[in-house]
Scaffold this motif. Structure first.
Motif, PDB file in Angstrom:
ATOM      1  N   ALA A 155       0.835  -1.188   0.000  1.00  0.00           N
ATOM      2  CA  ALA A 155       0.000   0.000   0.000  1.00  0.00           C
ATOM      3  C   ALA A 155       0.876   1.247   0.000  1.00  0.00           C
ATOM      4  O   ALA A 155       1.853   1.333   0.722  1.00  0.00           O
ATOM      5  CB  ALA A 155      -0.907   0.005   1.226  1.00  0.00           C
ATOM      6  N   GLN A 156       0.512   2.187  -0.834  1.00  0.00           N
ATOM      7  CA  GLN A 156       1.265   3.428  -0.894  1.00  0.00           C
ATOM      8  C   GLN A 156       0.838   4.356   0.226  1.00  0.00           C
ATOM      9  O   GLN A 156      -0.323   4.398   0.600  1.00  0.00           O
ATOM     10  CB  GLN A 156       0.999   4.144  -2.216  1.00  0.00           C
ATOM     11  CG  GLN A 156       1.689   3.539  -3.387  1.00  0.00           C
ATOM     12  CD  GLN A 156       1.492   4.410  -4.625  1.00  0.00           C
ATOM     13  OE1 GLN A 156       0.517   5.137  -4.731  1.00  0.00           O
ATOM     14  NE2 GLN A 156       2.430   4.326  -5.533  1.00  0.00           N
ATOM     15  N   THR A 157       1.802   5.097   0.739  1.00  0.00           N
ATOM     16  CA  THR A 157       1.445   6.144   1.684  1.00  0.00           C
ATOM     17  C   THR A 157       1.092   7.377   0.873  1.00  0.00           C
ATOM     18  O   THR A 157       1.604   7.586  -0.223  1.00  0.00           O
ATOM     19  CB  THR A 157       2.607   6.458   2.644  1.00  0.00           C
ATOM     20  OG1 THR A 157       3.739   6.855   1.877  1.00  0.00           O
ATOM     21  CG2 THR A 157       2.969   5.244   3.481  1.00  0.00           C
ATOM     22  N   SER A 158       0.219   8.185   1.409  1.00  0.00           N
ATOM     23  CA  SER A 158      -0.220   9.349   0.651  1.00  0.00           C
ATOM     24  C   SER A 158       0.845  10.434   0.674  1.00  0.00           C
ATOM     25  O   SER A 158       1.690  10.492   1.567  1.00  0.00           O
ATOM     26  CB  SER A 158      -1.534   9.877   1.214  1.00  0.00           C
ATOM     27  OG  SER A 158      -1.292  10.687   2.334  1.00  0.00           O
ATOM     28  N   SER A 159       0.770  11.306  -0.305  1.00  0.00           N
ATOM     29  CA  SER A 159       1.707  12.428  -0.360  1.00  0.00           C
ATOM     30  C   SER A 159       1.451  13.382   0.803  1.00  0.00           C
ATOM     31  O   SER A 159       2.366  14.072   1.255  1.00  0.00           O
ATOM     32  CB  SER A 159       1.582  13.152  -1.695  1.00  0.00           C
ATOM     33  OG  SER A 159       0.261  13.610  -1.882  1.00  0.00           O
ATOM     34  N   ILE A 160       0.233  13.414   1.297  1.00  0.00           N
ATOM     35  CA  ILE A 160      -0.109  14.258   2.443  1.00  0.00           C
ATOM     36  C   ILE A 160       0.656  13.784   3.677  1.00  0.00           C
ATOM     37  O   ILE A 160       1.219  14.593   4.418  1.00  0.00           O
ATOM     38  CB  ILE A 160      -1.630  14.245   2.714  1.00  0.00           C
ATOM     39  CG1 ILE A 160      -2.402  14.809   1.520  1.00  0.00           C
ATOM     40  CG2 ILE A 160      -1.968  14.984   3.994  1.00  0.00           C
ATOM     41  CD1 ILE A 160      -2.165  16.263   1.228  1.00  0.00           C
ATOM     42  N   ASP A 161       0.704  12.464   3.905  1.00  0.00           N
ATOM     43  CA  ASP A 161       1.459  11.941   5.038  1.00  0.00           C
ATOM     44  C   ASP A 161       2.932  12.297   4.920  1.00  0.00           C
ATOM     45  O   ASP A 161       3.582  12.627   5.910  1.00  0.00           O
ATOM     46  CB  ASP A 161       1.294  10.422   5.143  1.00  0.00           C
ATOM     47  CG  ASP A 161      -0.084  10.017   5.642  1.00  0.00           C
ATOM     48  OD1 ASP A 161      -0.720  10.834   6.341  1.00  0.00           O
ATOM     49  OD2 ASP A 161      -0.519   8.902   5.325  1.00  0.00           O
ATOM     50  N   GLY A 162       3.455  12.249   3.708  1.00  0.00           N
ATOM     51  CA  GLY A 162       4.849  12.623   3.486  1.00  0.00           C
ATOM     52  C   GLY A 162       5.112  14.078   3.861  1.00  0.00           C
ATOM     53  O   GLY A 162       6.133  14.398   4.467  1.00  0.00           O
ATOM     54  N   ILE A 163       4.188  14.945   3.512  1.00  0.00           N
ATOM     55  CA  ILE A 163       4.324  16.368   3.850  1.00  0.00           C
ATOM     56  C   ILE A 163       4.240  16.558   5.360  1.00  0.00           C
ATOM     57  O   ILE A 163       5.048  17.282   5.959  1.00  0.00           O
ATOM     58  CB  ILE A 163       3.255  17.207   3.129  1.00  0.00           C
ATOM     59  CG1 ILE A 163       3.534  17.235   1.630  1.00  0.00           C
ATOM     60  CG2 ILE A 163       3.202  18.626   3.692  1.00  0.00           C
ATOM     61  CD1 ILE A 163       2.449  17.872   0.798  1.00  0.00           C
ATOM     62  N   LEU A 164       3.276  15.901   5.994  1.00  0.00           N
ATOM     63  CA  LEU A 164       3.074  16.059   7.430  1.00  0.00           C
ATOM     64  C   LEU A 164       4.240  15.521   8.250  1.00  0.00           C
ATOM     65  O   LEU A 164       4.439  15.939   9.391  1.00  0.00           O
ATOM     66  CB  LEU A 164       1.778  15.365   7.856  1.00  0.00           C
ATOM     67  CG  LEU A 164       0.484  15.961   7.301  1.00  0.00           C
ATOM     68  CD1 LEU A 164      -0.694  15.051   7.613  1.00  0.00           C
ATOM     69  CD2 LEU A 164       0.253  17.351   7.859  1.00  0.00           C
ATOM     70  N   GLU A 165       5.007  14.605   7.679  1.00  0.00           N
ATOM     71  CA  GLU A 165       6.125  14.000   8.401  1.00  0.00           C
ATOM     72  C   GLU A 165       7.473  14.612   8.061  1.00  0.00           C
ATOM     73  O   GLU A 165       8.500  14.139   8.543  1.00  0.00           O
ATOM     74  CB  GLU A 165       6.145  12.491   8.130  1.00  0.00           C
ATOM     75  CG  GLU A 165       4.936  11.788   8.713  1.00  0.00           C
ATOM     76  CD  GLU A 165       4.809  10.344   8.270  1.00  0.00           C
ATOM     77  OE1 GLU A 165       5.664   9.877   7.481  1.00  0.00           O
ATOM     78  OE2 GLU A 165       3.853   9.689   8.707  1.00  0.00           O
ATOM     79  N   ARG A 166       7.493  15.650   7.271  1.00  0.00           N
ATOM     80  CA  ARG A 166       8.762  16.302   6.919  1.00  0.00           C
ATOM     81  C   ARG A 166       9.467  16.822   8.161  1.00  0.00           C
ATOM     82  O   ARG A 166       8.873  17.502   8.988  1.00  0.00           O
ATOM     83  CB  ARG A 166       8.522  17.499   5.997  1.00  0.00           C
ATOM     84  CG  ARG A 166       8.277  17.159   4.593  1.00  0.00           C
ATOM     85  CD  ARG A 166       8.246  18.453   3.801  1.00  0.00           C
ATOM     86  NE  ARG A 166       7.620  18.250   2.521  1.00  0.00           N
ATOM     87  CZ  ARG A 166       7.111  19.209   1.776  1.00  0.00           C
ATOM     88  NH1 ARG A 166       7.157  20.464   2.197  1.00  0.00           N
ATOM     89  NH2 ARG A 166       6.566  18.951   0.624  1.00  0.00           N
ATOM     90  N   GLU A 167      10.744  16.536   8.248  1.00  0.00           N
ATOM     91  CA  GLU A 167      11.521  17.043   9.374  1.00  0.00           C
ATOM     92  C   GLU A 167      11.761  18.544   9.246  1.00  0.00           C
ATOM     93  O   GLU A 167      11.882  19.244  10.245  1.00  0.00           O
ATOM     94  CB  GLU A 167      12.853  16.302   9.469  1.00  0.00           C
ATOM     95  CG  GLU A 167      12.701  14.865   9.903  1.00  0.00           C
ATOM     96  CD  GLU A 167      14.029  14.152  10.022  1.00  0.00           C
ATOM     97  OE1 GLU A 167      15.076  14.832  10.117  1.00  0.00           O
ATOM     98  OE2 GLU A 167      14.019  12.917  10.023  1.00  0.00           O
ATOM     99  N   SER A 168      11.821  19.022   8.025  1.00  0.00           N
ATOM    100  CA  SER A 168      12.085  20.446   7.805  1.00  0.00           C
ATOM    101  C   SER A 168      10.838  21.293   7.986  1.00  0.00           C
ATOM    102  O   SER A 168      10.905  22.517   7.910  1.00  0.00           O
ATOM    103  CB  SER A 168      12.654  20.654   6.401  1.00  0.00           C
ATOM    104  OG  SER A 168      11.740  20.209   5.418  1.00  0.00           O
ATOM    105  N   GLY A 169       9.702  20.667   8.221  1.00  0.00           N
ATOM    106  CA  GLY A 169       8.454  21.391   8.405  1.00  0.00           C
ATOM    107  C   GLY A 169       7.683  21.533   7.110  1.00  0.00           C
ATOM    108  O   GLY A 169       8.141  21.120   6.039  1.00  0.00           O
TER     109      GLY A 169
END
Length: 138
Positions: A8-22
């Motif tokens: 299952a792919q993770t959504s691009s939204i989750d990727g944005i929300l988990e960014r270390e740089s904010g």
């Protein structure tokens, strides 16, 4: 079985929300699957979107006319997506919007205090949000 194999792919939204740089609200508004993630009640996303500061910024997008110097996304995409998010059937967001102490409904209605002519597109976005709130009211 397919899902248990972690395909299952993770959504691009989750990727944005988990960014270390904010991230910024604009990063989320630029994503095509934002509305789908809202409707599927993505917990991290809803926690961010239901902050009064975030809701207030969404309201600015639907009530303040962009300038000619603004980006194309600010002029067209962000107001549309902001209106869709604000009119989504999300009880947590509706509770914050309808809270008397927040003053957010007044912020939405502030479009009526602008000098004429009223921007028809922004007026439509604001009316969509008000109708969504009206439908959700008990």
């Amino acid at each position: 079985m397919f899902w248990s194999m972690r395909y299952a792919q993770t959504s691009s939204i989750d990727g944005i929300l988990e960014r270390e740089s904010g991230f910024t609200l604009e990063d989320l508004l630029g994503e095509d699957d934002l509305l789908q993630e809202c409707k599927s009640h993505n917990t991290k996303l809803l926690e961010f979107l239901c902050q009064p500061e975030t809701i207030s910024k969404l309201i600015v997008y639907i009530t303040e006319m962009p300038t000619d110097d603004d980006t194309e996304d600010r002029r067209f995409k962000y107001p549309y997506v902001a209106s869709e998010v604000l009119s989504c059937d999300l009880s947590a967001m509706q509770d914050i919007l309808l809270s008397v102490s927040s003053g957010l409904v007044e912020q939405v209605l502030s479009i009526l205090q602008q000098p004429p002519p009223l921007a028809p597109v922004l007026a439509g976005y604001c009316s969509k949000v008000i109708v969504g709130l009206f439908k959700s009211a008990p």
